[in-house]
Design a protein around this motif. Structure first.
Motif, PDB file in Angstrom:
ATOM      1  N   THR A 160       0.834  -1.200   0.000  1.00  0.00           N
ATOM      2  CA  THR A 160       0.000   0.000   0.000  1.00  0.00           C
ATOM      3  C   THR A 160       0.869   1.250   0.000  1.00  0.00           C
ATOM      4  O   THR A 160       1.817   1.360   0.775  1.00  0.00           O
ATOM      5  CB  THR A 160      -0.918   0.032   1.233  1.00  0.00           C
ATOM      6  OG1 THR A 160      -0.126  -0.079   2.427  1.00  0.00           O
ATOM      7  CG2 THR A 160      -1.929  -1.101   1.184  1.00  0.00           C
ATOM      8  N   LEU A 161       0.542   2.181  -0.878  1.00  0.00           N
ATOM      9  CA  LEU A 161       1.214   3.478  -0.885  1.00  0.00           C
ATOM     10  C   LEU A 161       0.644   4.358   0.214  1.00  0.00           C
ATOM     11  O   LEU A 161       1.352   5.149   0.829  1.00  0.00           O
ATOM     12  CB  LEU A 161       1.043   4.159  -2.246  1.00  0.00           C
ATOM     13  CG  LEU A 161       1.659   3.421  -3.432  1.00  0.00           C
ATOM     14  CD1 LEU A 161       1.287   4.118  -4.732  1.00  0.00           C
ATOM     15  CD2 LEU A 161       3.178   3.341  -3.291  1.00  0.00           C
ATOM     16  N   THR A 162      -0.658   4.223   0.434  1.00  0.00           N
ATOM     17  CA  THR A 162      -1.320   4.870   1.567  1.00  0.00           C
ATOM     18  C   THR A 162      -2.230   3.832   2.196  1.00  0.00           C
ATOM     19  O   THR A 162      -2.798   2.983   1.495  1.00  0.00           O
ATOM     20  CB  THR A 162      -2.164   6.082   1.125  1.00  0.00           C
ATOM     21  OG1 THR A 162      -3.208   5.653   0.249  1.00  0.00           O
ATOM     22  CG2 THR A 162      -1.306   7.108   0.405  1.00  0.00           C
ATOM     23  N   GLU A 163      -2.367   3.883   3.496  1.00  0.00           N
ATOM     24  CA  GLU A 163      -3.228   2.914   4.185  1.00  0.00           C
ATOM     25  C   GLU A 163      -3.970   3.614   5.300  1.00  0.00           C
ATOM     26  O   GLU A 163      -3.368   4.224   6.185  1.00  0.00           O
ATOM     27  CB  GLU A 163      -2.409   1.759   4.742  1.00  0.00           C
ATOM     28  CG  GLU A 163      -3.260   0.634   5.293  1.00  0.00           C
ATOM     29  CD  GLU A 163      -2.476  -0.658   5.492  1.00  0.00           C
ATOM     30  OE1 GLU A 163      -3.105  -1.670   5.836  1.00  0.00           O
ATOM     31  OE2 GLU A 163      -1.252  -0.647   5.302  1.00  0.00           O
ATOM     32  N   VAL A 164      -5.291   3.553   5.232  1.00  0.00           N
ATOM     33  CA  VAL A 164      -6.153   4.220   6.197  1.00  0.00           C
ATOM     34  C   VAL A 164      -6.927   3.159   6.962  1.00  0.00           C
ATOM     35  O   VAL A 164      -7.634   2.342   6.359  1.00  0.00           O
ATOM     36  CB  VAL A 164      -7.128   5.187   5.494  1.00  0.00           C
ATOM     37  CG1 VAL A 164      -8.019   5.883   6.516  1.00  0.00           C
ATOM     38  CG2 VAL A 164      -6.367   6.195   4.654  1.00  0.00           C
ATOM     39  N   THR A 169     -10.984   1.867  -1.036  1.00  0.00           N
ATOM     40  CA  THR A 169      -9.713   1.258  -1.426  1.00  0.00           C
ATOM     41  C   THR A 169      -9.566   1.360  -2.940  1.00  0.00           C
ATOM     42  O   THR A 169     -10.467   0.944  -3.678  1.00  0.00           O
ATOM     43  CB  THR A 169      -9.638  -0.219  -0.998  1.00  0.00           C
ATOM     44  OG1 THR A 169      -9.723  -0.304   0.428  1.00  0.00           O
ATOM     45  CG2 THR A 169      -8.331  -0.855  -1.461  1.00  0.00           C
ATOM     46  N   MET A 170      -8.452   1.913  -3.379  1.00  0.00           N
ATOM     47  CA  MET A 170      -8.140   1.994  -4.804  1.00  0.00           C
ATOM     48  C   MET A 170      -6.985   1.046  -5.090  1.00  0.00           C
ATOM     49  O   MET A 170      -5.965   1.079  -4.406  1.00  0.00           O
ATOM     50  CB  MET A 170      -7.764   3.420  -5.204  1.00  0.00           C
ATOM     51  CG  MET A 170      -7.469   3.568  -6.696  1.00  0.00           C
ATOM     52  SD  MET A 170      -7.235   5.287  -7.225  1.00  0.00           S
ATOM     53  CE  MET A 170      -5.575   5.600  -6.599  1.00  0.00           C
ATOM     54  N   VAL A 171      -7.158   0.185  -6.073  1.00  0.00           N
ATOM     55  CA  VAL A 171      -6.138  -0.799  -6.439  1.00  0.00           C
ATOM     56  C   VAL A 171      -5.688  -0.532  -7.871  1.00  0.00           C
ATOM     57  O   VAL A 171      -6.520  -0.362  -8.764  1.00  0.00           O
ATOM     58  CB  VAL A 171      -6.693  -2.233  -6.332  1.00  0.00           C
ATOM     59  CG1 VAL A 171      -5.623  -3.249  -6.712  1.00  0.00           C
ATOM     60  CG2 VAL A 171      -7.227  -2.509  -4.924  1.00  0.00           C
ATOM     61  N   ASP A 175      -3.000  13.665  -2.220  1.00  0.00           N
ATOM     62  CA  ASP A 175      -4.222  14.388  -1.862  1.00  0.00           C
ATOM     63  C   ASP A 175      -5.217  13.542  -1.063  1.00  0.00           C
ATOM     64  O   ASP A 175      -6.006  14.086  -0.292  1.00  0.00           O
ATOM     65  CB  ASP A 175      -4.907  14.908  -3.128  1.00  0.00           C
ATOM     66  CG  ASP A 175      -4.087  15.980  -3.838  1.00  0.00           C
ATOM     67  OD1 ASP A 175      -3.123  16.498  -3.228  1.00  0.00           O
ATOM     68  OD2 ASP A 175      -4.406  16.303  -5.006  1.00  0.00           O
ATOM     69  N   TYR A 176      -5.177  12.213  -1.258  1.00  0.00           N
ATOM     70  CA  TYR A 176      -6.129  11.332  -0.581  1.00  0.00           C
ATOM     71  C   TYR A 176      -5.454  10.431   0.455  1.00  0.00           C
ATOM     72  O   TYR A 176      -6.036   9.445   0.891  1.00  0.00           O
ATOM     73  CB  TYR A 176      -6.862  10.462  -1.613  1.00  0.00           C
ATOM     74  CG  TYR A 176      -7.853  11.224  -2.465  1.00  0.00           C
ATOM     75  CD1 TYR A 176      -9.217  11.223  -2.171  1.00  0.00           C
ATOM     76  CD2 TYR A 176      -7.433  11.950  -3.575  1.00  0.00           C
ATOM     77  CE1 TYR A 176     -10.131  11.914  -2.951  1.00  0.00           C
ATOM     78  CE2 TYR A 176      -8.334  12.653  -4.378  1.00  0.00           C
ATOM     79  CZ  TYR A 176      -9.681  12.636  -4.051  1.00  0.00           C
ATOM     80  OH  TYR A 176     -10.583  13.323  -4.836  1.00  0.00           O
ATOM     81  N   ALA A 177      -4.257  10.804   0.859  1.00  0.00           N
ATOM     82  CA  ALA A 177      -3.452   9.944   1.733  1.00  0.00           C
ATOM     83  C   ALA A 177      -4.153   9.598   3.045  1.00  0.00           C
ATOM     84  O   ALA A 177      -3.973   8.495   3.580  1.00  0.00           O
ATOM     85  CB  ALA A 177      -2.106  10.602   2.021  1.00  0.00           C
ATOM     86  N   ASP A 178      -4.954  10.511   3.561  1.00  0.00           N
ATOM     87  CA  ASP A 178      -5.603  10.280   4.853  1.00  0.00           C
ATOM     88  C   ASP A 178      -7.035   9.776   4.722  1.00  0.00           C
ATOM     89  O   ASP A 178      -7.757   9.653   5.712  1.00  0.00           O
ATOM     90  CB  ASP A 178      -5.588  11.566   5.689  1.00  0.00           C
ATOM     91  CG  ASP A 178      -6.317  12.721   5.011  1.00  0.00           C
ATOM     92  OD1 ASP A 178      -6.593  12.622   3.792  1.00  0.00           O
ATOM     93  OD2 ASP A 178      -6.608  13.731   5.690  1.00  0.00           O
ATOM     94  N   VAL A 232      -3.598   0.642  -3.092  1.00  0.00           N
ATOM     95  CA  VAL A 232      -2.902  -0.637  -3.219  1.00  0.00           C
ATOM     96  C   VAL A 232      -2.262  -0.746  -4.607  1.00  0.00           C
ATOM     97  O   VAL A 232      -2.870  -0.357  -5.607  1.00  0.00           O
ATOM     98  CB  VAL A 232      -3.886  -1.813  -3.019  1.00  0.00           C
ATOM     99  CG1 VAL A 232      -3.185  -3.156  -3.208  1.00  0.00           C
ATOM    100  CG2 VAL A 232      -4.543  -1.731  -1.647  1.00  0.00           C
ATOM    101  N   VAL A 233      -1.035  -1.285  -4.653  1.00  0.00           N
ATOM    102  CA  VAL A 233      -0.332  -1.479  -5.920  1.00  0.00           C
ATOM    103  C   VAL A 233      -0.081  -2.965  -6.144  1.00  0.00           C
ATOM    104  O   VAL A 233       0.438  -3.655  -5.261  1.00  0.00           O
ATOM    105  CB  VAL A 233       1.011  -0.723  -5.944  1.00  0.00           C
ATOM    106  CG1 VAL A 233       1.794  -1.048  -7.208  1.00  0.00           C
ATOM    107  CG2 VAL A 233       0.779   0.777  -5.846  1.00  0.00           C
TER     108      VAL A 233
END
Length: 243
Positions: free
Chosen positions: A62-66, A72-74, A98-101, A106-107
């Motif tokens: 995950t580049l960002t994980e909340v 969740t964007m994959v 911009d949407y990190a929080d 997911v990559v």
């Protein structure tokens, strides 16, 4: 053979001459290894929501994980894919910030056979992950795309020795143990990880790169500029967030 691109601006090479050549080819509708923003040939698995266990297993990068994220964007990507590099530069790099929080990003790997350095690059990213530096290598690969993915004429490179030298440089810059990095790149664990991503992508109906999913639903851009695609993707994210 899978196709690789979703935007007429995302052709091989980043020079103005190369981009203009690519646009002409797109207008002619005969683009080797690519399509417009519109996709074709999608399998039935991708037309509905894809189960989370297929898109983002528990050990996904995950580049960002909340925590308890509503969205969740994959992204299934190929590091040498010109369209993936263009999406990164024009869309996903900024969305990550911009949407990190608010969004878990997911990559997953989906290297295409038409890109000779795609699998080595995926192995570099996975080897970095084994030392806790996946995000850093992911960014290094795309931020320095031209240095390893393209040849001097701006076309797709097949120079593995040159690429490996660049990967080693990125590894050193982000603080990896270089010997361990080399061992992990060649390891069965890394190979199996890539194969698992590709198998999941195939099950999800991925046929081209980049392919993105928002809460299990495939993102289907209909625009023909990065600015418009960015707006479409942000609109889907905002709708899923309820904002």
């Amino acid at each position: 053979m899978p196709k690789t691109n979703k935007n007429p601006l995302a052709k091989r090479g980043l020079s103005s001459n190369t981009v203009m050549t690519a646009i002409v080819l797109v207008v002619a509708v005969v683009v080797i290894g690519g399509v417009l923003l519109f996709k074709d040939g999608d399998s039935g698995a991708a037309k509905g929501n894809v189960p989370p266990e297929v898109l983002h297993p528990a050990d996904s990068h995950t580049l960002t994980e909340v925590q308890d994220s509503k969205v969740t964007m994959v992204e299934f990507l190929d590091y040498q894919c010109p369209a993936c590099a263009q999406y990164y530069q024009n869309i996903t790099k900024q969305i990550e910030q911009d949407y990190a929080d608010r969004v878990t990003f997911v990559v997953r790997n989906f290297p295409l056979d038409m890109h000779p350095l795609a699998k080595p690059a995926a192995r570099a990213a996975e080897a970095a992950a084994m030392q806790g530096k996946f995000n850093e290598m992911y960014h290094a690969l795309f931020d320095n795309y031209q240095s390893w993915a393209l040849d001097q004429s701006g076309q797709t490179s097949s120079d593995l020795q040159r690429a490996q030298s660049q990967f080693d440089g990125f590894a050193e810059q982000i603080g990896l143990d270089l010997e361990q990095f080399h061992q992990d790149m060649d390891s069965q664990a890394v190979q199996q990880r890539i194969e698992k991503d590709m198998a999941d992508g195939a099950e999800a109906g991925v046929e081209s790169t980049p392919t993105l999913f928002v809460n299990g639903s495939k993102f289907e851009p209909t625009a023909q500029s990065y600015e418009e695609v960015d707006k479409q993707l942000r609109s889907e994210l905002d709708e899923a967030l309820g904002s």
